[in-house]
Design a protein around this motif. Structure first.
Motif, PDB file in Angstrom:
ATOM      1  N   HIS A 126      -1.591  -3.764   1.880  1.00 49.17           N
ATOM      2  CA  HIS A 126      -1.333  -2.743   0.666  1.00 49.17           C
ATOM      3  C   HIS A 126       0.015  -2.690   0.340  1.00 49.17           C
ATOM      4  CE1 HIS A 126       0.007   0.129   3.464  1.00 49.17           C
ATOM      5  NE2 HIS A 126       0.454   1.057   2.545  1.00 49.17           N
ATOM      6  N   LEU A 177      -0.305  -7.040  -4.996  1.00 43.89           N
ATOM      7  CA  LEU A 177      -1.881  -6.934  -5.314  1.00 43.89           C
ATOM      8  C   LEU A 177      -2.137  -7.248  -6.633  1.00 43.89           C
ATOM      9  CD1 LEU A 177      -2.133  -3.106  -4.125  1.00 43.89           C
ATOM     10  CD2 LEU A 177      -2.828  -5.084  -2.870  1.00 43.89           C
ATOM     11  N   VAL A 233      -7.786  -6.607  -6.593  1.00 43.74           N
ATOM     12  CA  VAL A 233      -8.297  -5.421  -6.505  1.00 43.74           C
ATOM     13  C   VAL A 233      -9.203  -4.849  -7.770  1.00 43.74           C
ATOM     14  CG1 VAL A 233      -7.622  -2.916  -6.413  1.00 43.74           C
ATOM     15  CG2 VAL A 233      -6.090  -4.734  -5.155  1.00 43.74           C
ATOM     16  N   ILE A 276     -10.466  -6.361  -2.735  1.00 39.56           N
ATOM     17  CA  ILE A 276     -10.342  -4.821  -2.417  1.00 39.56           C
ATOM     18  C   ILE A 276     -11.090  -4.001  -3.463  1.00 39.56           C
ATOM     19  CG2 ILE A 276      -8.579  -3.041  -2.127  1.00 39.56           C
ATOM     20  CD1 ILE A 276      -8.822  -4.957   0.030  1.00 39.56           C
ATOM     21  N   CYS A 285      -5.344  -0.846  -8.518  1.00 37.15           N
ATOM     22  CA  CYS A 285      -4.400  -1.212  -7.521  1.00 37.15           C
ATOM     23  C   CYS A 285      -3.732   0.138  -7.109  1.00 37.15           C
ATOM     24  CB  CYS A 285      -3.327  -2.026  -8.134  1.00 37.15           C
ATOM     25  SG  CYS A 285      -3.951  -3.611  -8.713  1.00 37.15           S
ATOM     26  N   ALA A 339      -6.167   1.817  -4.609  1.00 41.56           N
ATOM     27  CA  ALA A 339      -6.151   0.780  -3.346  1.00 41.56           C
ATOM     28  C   ALA A 339      -4.844   1.240  -2.288  1.00 41.56           C
ATOM     29  CB  ALA A 339      -6.215  -0.603  -3.677  1.00 41.56           C
ATOM     30  N   TRP A 340      -3.762   0.932  -3.115  1.00 42.50           N
ATOM     31  CA  TRP A 340      -2.610   1.664  -2.202  1.00 42.50           C
ATOM     32  C   TRP A 340      -2.653   3.084  -1.846  1.00 42.50           C
ATOM     33  CZ3 TRP A 340       1.104   5.498  -2.767  1.00 42.50           C
ATOM     34  CH2 TRP A 340       2.365   5.320  -1.887  1.00 42.50           C
ATOM     35  N   ALA A 387      -5.038   3.109   1.232  1.00 44.66           N
ATOM     36  CA  ALA A 387      -4.490   2.522   2.414  1.00 44.66           C
ATOM     37  C   ALA A 387      -3.378   3.621   3.012  1.00 44.66           C
ATOM     38  CB  ALA A 387      -3.736   1.226   2.216  1.00 44.66           C
ATOM     39  N   ARG A 442      -5.287   0.441   6.254  1.00 44.94           N
ATOM     40  CA  ARG A 442      -4.128  -0.331   6.118  1.00 44.94           C
ATOM     41  C   ARG A 442      -3.661  -1.017   7.547  1.00 44.94           C
ATOM     42  NH1 ARG A 442      -2.131   5.240   6.563  1.00 44.94           N
ATOM     43  NH2 ARG A 442      -1.025   5.648   8.521  1.00 44.94           N
TER      44      ARG A 442
END
Length: 242
Positions: free
Chosen positions: A4, A8, A96, A130, A174, A177-178, A181, A188
């Motif tokens: 992450h 991405l 993603v 992802i 994105c 997703a970050w 994590a 992560r």
């Protein structure tokens, strides 16, 4: 380094409807973010070649008239989207996608419709996806409430402007997703290859759970058989229509 914190690639599309086998792409975006580089995005507006229903236009704001006046030929748009994603996959970046089977299946069917080699045929097993929707349900299964992209942005404290536009949604996916994590060490701490594989397992489990819920819900029992476990897209050979 965790996946992450690298580059991405977000992907989102808006379409003429929700039927992945028959509906068409109207707008799309591929955006790169993170990894110490500036955000870079490409967006497309297509003339889908069919009428855009009012219900779809109300969601993404593109009318049939605007698509015909300003949109590019759908075949050109689809080919460019596939090419952009192939480049990202070849570079080793994860793609993603919020609710990946929707976007990737529509893109796959559009490619086949226009005689374009589909993404998965070009990159094969190199594709790593992802899916914030699948991951959020897996790590926090008992949280109440909806889990749309808008809901996830609100829950994780992220800003989402212009929801249901492809560029805003691709970037927001994105960011979610970050955030996932960052909050959940098991995400992560999992290598990208393994995370892609485990999301397939989670998607199967989540589909089975949802189908069971529908089967025991009065008035919705008939919906249960239509729930598909396929992830990150519905295979072409599994199509129910010609």
């Amino acid at each position: 380094m965790s996946w992450h914190t690298g580059r991405l690639i977000g992907f989102d599309l808006e379409s003429t409807g929700l039927a992945v086998e028959t509906d068409r792409i109207v707008t799309a975006c591929v955006v790169g973010c993170g990894g110490g580089e500036p955000v870079a995005s490409t967006t497309w507006l297509a003339d889908p070649g069919i009428e855009i229903p009012e219900q779809a236009s109300a969601v993404h704001g593109i009318s049939t008239e605007k698509a015909r006046a300003d949109g590019r030929p759908a075949a050109e748009v689809v080919e460019e989207i596939v090419h952009a994603l192939v480049e990202s996959v070849t570079d080793g970046a994860p793609v993603v996608i919020m609710n990946a089977p929707y976007d990737l299946t529509i893109l796959d069917r559009e490619a086949r419709r226009y005689g374009i080699t589909p993404l998965t045929d070009l990159v094969g097993d190199e594709l790593r996806v992802i899916d914030p929707r699948v991951m959020d349900k897996a790590v926090d299964p008992y949280r109440r409430g909806r889990r749309t992209l808008t809901d996830l942005c609100a829950y994780y404290g992220l800003r989402l402007d212009a929801a249901h536009t492809a560029d805003a949604d691709a970037l927001a996916a994105c960011r979610v997703a970050w955030a996932l994590a960052e909050r959940w060490p098991q995400l992560r701490g999992t290598a990208l290859d393994e995370l892609h594989a485990v999301q397939q397992q989670w998607a199967v489990q989540q589909a089975a759970s949802y189908a069971a819920y529908l089967a025991r819900t009065p008035g919705r029992e008939h919906e249960a058989p239509s729930v598909r476990p396929d992830w990150p897209l519905v295979p072409h050979q599994a199509r129910g229509t010609a």
